[in-house]
Motif scaffolding. Structure first.
Motif, PDB file in Angstrom:
ATOM      1  N   TYR A 108      86.020  63.994   4.091  1.00 41.45           N
ATOM      2  CA  TYR A 108      85.992  63.452   2.732  1.00 41.45           C
ATOM      3  C   TYR A 108      84.974  62.305   2.664  1.00 41.45           C
ATOM      4  CZ  TYR A 108      90.441  65.854   3.385  1.00 41.45           C
ATOM      5  OH  TYR A 108      91.396  66.779   3.730  1.00 41.45           O
ATOM      6  N   LYS A 109      83.703  62.668   2.754  1.00 38.19           N
ATOM      7  CA  LYS A 109      82.639  61.673   2.907  1.00 38.19           C
ATOM      8  C   LYS A 109      82.543  60.729   1.716  1.00 38.19           C
ATOM      9  CE  LYS A 109      79.801  64.461   6.021  1.00 38.19           C
ATOM     10  NZ  LYS A 109      78.500  65.139   6.239  1.00 38.19           N
ATOM     11  N   LYS A 110      82.536  61.255   0.504  1.00 43.12           N
ATOM     12  CA  LYS A 110      82.380  60.398  -0.671  1.00 43.12           C
ATOM     13  C   LYS A 110      83.605  59.508  -0.858  1.00 43.12           C
ATOM     14  CE  LYS A 110      79.922  61.189  -4.108  1.00 43.12           C
ATOM     15  NZ  LYS A 110      79.341  61.574  -5.430  1.00 43.12           N
ATOM     16  N   GLU A 111      84.772  60.057  -0.588  1.00 43.95           N
ATOM     17  CA  GLU A 111      85.980  59.250  -0.686  1.00 43.95           C
ATOM     18  C   GLU A 111      85.968  58.136   0.362  1.00 43.95           C
ATOM     19  OE1 GLU A 111      85.765  62.480  -0.691  1.00 43.95           O
ATOM     20  OE2 GLU A 111      87.206  63.433  -2.050  1.00 43.95           O
ATOM     21  N   PHE A 112      85.425  58.440   1.547  1.00 48.53           N
ATOM     22  CA  PHE A 112      85.329  57.421   2.584  1.00 48.53           C
ATOM     23  C   PHE A 112      84.355  56.324   2.151  1.00 48.53           C
ATOM     24  CE2 PHE A 112      84.475  55.487   6.703  1.00 48.53           C
ATOM     25  CZ  PHE A 112      85.714  55.558   7.316  1.00 48.53           C
ATOM     26  N   GLU A 113      83.300  56.704   1.438  1.00 49.12           N
ATOM     27  CA  GLU A 113      82.359  55.705   0.919  1.00 49.12           C
ATOM     28  C   GLU A 113      83.053  54.805  -0.112  1.00 49.12           C
ATOM     29  OE1 GLU A 113      79.165  58.125  -0.488  1.00 49.12           O
ATOM     30  OE2 GLU A 113      78.472  58.630   1.531  1.00 49.12           O
ATOM     31  N   VAL A 114      83.970  55.379  -0.890  1.00 50.90           N
ATOM     32  CA  VAL A 114      84.778  54.568  -1.794  1.00 50.90           C
ATOM     33  C   VAL A 114      85.614  53.572  -0.987  1.00 50.90           C
ATOM     34  CG1 VAL A 114      86.694  54.576  -3.447  1.00 50.90           C
ATOM     35  CG2 VAL A 114      84.874  56.285  -3.631  1.00 50.90           C
ATOM     36  N   GLY A 115      86.177  54.056   0.114  1.00 47.69           N
ATOM     37  CA  GLY A 115      86.956  53.181   0.989  1.00 47.69           C
ATOM     38  C   GLY A 115      86.114  52.043   1.550  1.00 47.69           C
ATOM     39  N   MET A 116      84.868  52.339   1.878  1.00 45.20           N
ATOM     40  CA  MET A 116      83.967  51.297   2.386  1.00 45.20           C
ATOM     41  C   MET A 116      83.656  50.275   1.291  1.00 45.20           C
ATOM     42  SD  MET A 116      83.462  51.682   5.580  1.00 45.20           S
ATOM     43  CE  MET A 116      82.062  50.560   5.786  1.00 45.20           C
ATOM     44  N   TRP A 117      83.496  50.762   0.057  1.00 45.47           N
ATOM     45  CA  TRP A 117      83.302  49.835  -1.060  1.00 45.47           C
ATOM     46  C   TRP A 117      84.536  48.955  -1.220  1.00 45.47           C
ATOM     47  CZ3 TRP A 117      85.805  48.627  -5.566  1.00 45.47           C
ATOM     48  CH2 TRP A 117      85.085  47.883  -6.505  1.00 45.47           C
ATOM     49  N   ALA A 118      85.705  49.565  -1.100  1.00 47.91           N
ATOM     50  CA  ALA A 118      86.958  48.818  -1.203  1.00 47.91           C
ATOM     51  C   ALA A 118      87.055  47.765  -0.104  1.00 47.91           C
ATOM     52  CB  ALA A 118      88.144  49.774  -1.121  1.00 47.91           C
ATOM     53  N   LYS A 119      86.611  48.104   1.077  1.00 50.06           N
ATOM     54  CA  LYS A 119      86.616  47.156   2.199  1.00 50.06           C
ATOM     55  C   LYS A 119      85.841  45.891   1.838  1.00 50.06           C
ATOM     56  CE  LYS A 119      84.772  46.839   6.945  1.00 50.06           C
ATOM     57  NZ  LYS A 119      85.955  46.304   7.665  1.00 50.06           N
ATOM     58  N   GLY A 120      84.651  46.068   1.264  1.00 51.51           N
ATOM     59  CA  GLY A 120      83.842  44.934   0.859  1.00 51.51           C
ATOM     60  C   GLY A 120      84.466  44.148  -0.278  1.00 51.51           C
ATOM     61  N   GLU A 121      85.058  44.865  -1.238  1.00 39.94           N
ATOM     62  CA  GLU A 121      85.687  44.221  -2.390  1.00 39.94           C
ATOM     63  C   GLU A 121      86.889  43.390  -1.966  1.00 39.94           C
ATOM     64  OE1 GLU A 121      85.950  43.628  -6.682  1.00 39.94           O
ATOM     65  OE2 GLU A 121      84.379  44.148  -5.235  1.00 39.94           O
ATOM     66  N   ILE A 122      87.685  43.927  -1.055  1.00 38.77           N
ATOM     67  CA  ILE A 122      88.868  43.205  -0.567  1.00 38.77           C
ATOM     68  C   ILE A 122      88.453  41.953   0.192  1.00 38.77           C
ATOM     69  CG2 ILE A 122      90.825  43.346   1.034  1.00 38.77           C
ATOM     70  CD1 ILE A 122      90.968  46.367   0.255  1.00 38.77           C
ATOM     71  N   LYS A 123      87.413  42.068   0.997  1.00 40.15           N
ATOM     72  CA  LYS A 123      86.911  40.909   1.734  1.00 40.15           C
ATOM     73  C   LYS A 123      86.412  39.837   0.765  1.00 40.15           C
ATOM     74  CE  LYS A 123      85.358  38.526   5.270  1.00 40.15           C
ATOM     75  NZ  LYS A 123      86.276  37.845   6.211  1.00 40.15           N
ATOM     76  N   ARG A 124      85.684  40.258  -0.256  1.00 40.37           N
ATOM     77  CA  ARG A 124      85.107  39.315  -1.212  1.00 40.37           C
ATOM     78  C   ARG A 124      86.177  38.640  -2.062  1.00 40.37           C
ATOM     79  NH1 ARG A 124      83.365  39.283  -6.451  1.00 40.37           N
ATOM     80  NH2 ARG A 124      84.015  41.443  -6.801  1.00 40.37           N
ATOM     81  N   GLU A 125      87.165  39.419  -2.520  1.00 38.12           N
ATOM     82  CA  GLU A 125      88.165  38.902  -3.441  1.00 38.12           C
ATOM     83  C   GLU A 125      89.343  38.220  -2.745  1.00 38.12           C
ATOM     84  OE1 GLU A 125      88.290  38.772  -6.841  1.00 38.12           O
ATOM     85  OE2 GLU A 125      86.185  39.357  -6.769  1.00 38.12           O
ATOM     86  N   LEU A 126      89.755  38.779  -1.604  1.00 41.00           N
ATOM     87  CA  LEU A 126      90.980  38.294  -0.969  1.00 41.00           C
ATOM     88  C   LEU A 126      90.741  37.637   0.385  1.00 41.00           C
ATOM     89  CD1 LEU A 126      93.271  41.367  -1.751  1.00 41.00           C
ATOM     90  CD2 LEU A 126      92.919  39.311  -3.127  1.00 41.00           C
ATOM     91  N   GLY A 127      89.525  37.788   0.922  1.00 40.98           N
ATOM     92  CA  GLY A 127      89.235  37.202   2.221  1.00 40.98           C
ATOM     93  C   GLY A 127      89.900  37.914   3.379  1.00 40.98           C
ATOM     94  N   VAL A 128      90.326  39.159   3.152  1.00 41.70           N
ATOM     95  CA  VAL A 128      91.000  39.949   4.196  1.00 41.70           C
ATOM     96  C   VAL A 128      90.028  40.981   4.751  1.00 41.70           C
ATOM     97  CG1 VAL A 128      92.925  41.487   4.734  1.00 41.70           C
ATOM     98  CG2 VAL A 128      93.229  39.634   3.067  1.00 41.70           C
ATOM     99  N   GLU A 129      89.885  41.020   6.071  1.00 43.25           N
ATOM    100  CA  GLU A 129      89.014  41.994   6.722  1.00 43.25           C
ATOM    101  C   GLU A 129      89.789  43.280   6.966  1.00 43.25           C
ATOM    102  OE1 GLU A 129      85.630  43.390   7.543  1.00 43.25           O
ATOM    103  OE2 GLU A 129      85.605  41.199   7.514  1.00 43.25           O
TER     104      GLU A 129
END
Length: 276
Positions: free
Chosen positions: A124-145
């Protein structure tokens, strides 16, 4: 629309005629009370959820941290735009609940594990790319890696929320079979298969289509008898490995590959043997 119930600062329950709806928007309930009119310019999303789904969503919105809900909604909105497809409304419950629990565990120092990360990343390559975007968003907004294993969890939630896709259990089953298949090939042939290699990707792609044929009851591509005999003799180790793994899949999952498919899989295994 008038407010019937305030769930949190960004979500309210309203009645639009006889229909109960959940209306969300930044600060939509700020300094509001029951029976106040919902400010239209603040409405971002409206959900018409029925029965237990509505109750579950209301419970989540009332009890989970607002910052978790907000980031989950941004991930869902990004996923729908990136995939150019609407997602099932249930993702607002499933992903929000999952993500909040995962974030709590990470904030408390507990690890997140996912044995199927490599398979999900490839399937699920495109969905995984969404997950990677979420990873960055969570780090930026919540400071959680967020670790890659959690990225895979998010990707699977997004995938199963797409219309006309297999359920979560079916998607996990496919990923599990692929993982077991690769592990069996490695064990039987004494290989170490790099999941980033082109030969790995070709093998997984071929097997995925083969599993789809089994699920759909479709016919497999036939193979010439002379070609089959040649593969059995010229690529003996690869064919025997393929045959043993096919036996494992039949015993463990009830998947029955014909001789032609075992031979085609053997050709992929041979490419892996040539590299090692």
């Amino acid at each position: 629309m008038r407010i019937f119930k305030i769930l949190n600062n960004n979500a309210v329950v309203v009645y639009d005629g006889p229909q109960e709806k959940i209306v969300m928007g930044k600060g939509i309930a700020f300094q509001k009370k029951r029976n106040d009119i919902v400010p239209k310019h603040k409405i971002e999303k409206i959900f018409l959820l029925r029965d237990q789904s509505s109750e579950k969503f209301q419970q989540l919105l009332s009890t989970l941290p607002e910052k978790h809900i907000e980031v989950a909604e941004r991930i869902i909105s990004h996923a729908e735009g990136y995939l150019e497809a609407p997602l099932n409304d249930h993702i607002h419950i499933a992903l929000t609940d999952h993500l909040s629990f995962a974030l709590e565990r990470l904030e408390q120092g507990f690890p997140i594990q996912n044995k199927l990360t490599n398979e999900i990343k490839f399937l699920y390559k495109k969905e995984f790319e969404v997950g990677m975007w979420a990873k960055g968003e969570i780090k930026r907004e919540l400071g959680v890696e967020v670790p890659m294993d959690e990225v895979a969890h998010i990707a699977l939630h997004v995938h199963t929320a797409k219309m006309d896709t297999p359920s979560m259990s079916e998607s996990l089953q496919t990923a599990t079979i692929l993982r077991d298949f690769v592990e069996q090939v490695e064990a039987i042939a004494g290989l170490t298969i790099e999941d980033t290699s082109i030969n790995y990707q070709r093998l997984i792609t071929h097997l995925r289509f083969a599993l789809n044929r089994v699920a759909e009851g479709s016919n497999f591509e036939p193979i010439d008898e002379d070609m089959l005999a040649l593969i059995r003799t010229k690529y003996k180790e690869a064919y025997e490995t393929s045959d043993k793994v096919a036996g494992y899949l039949k015993e463990e999952y009830g998947i029955d590959f014909p001789d032609s498919e075992i031979a085609y899989i053997a050709l992929h295994i041979q490419r892996l043997l040539n590299v090692n």
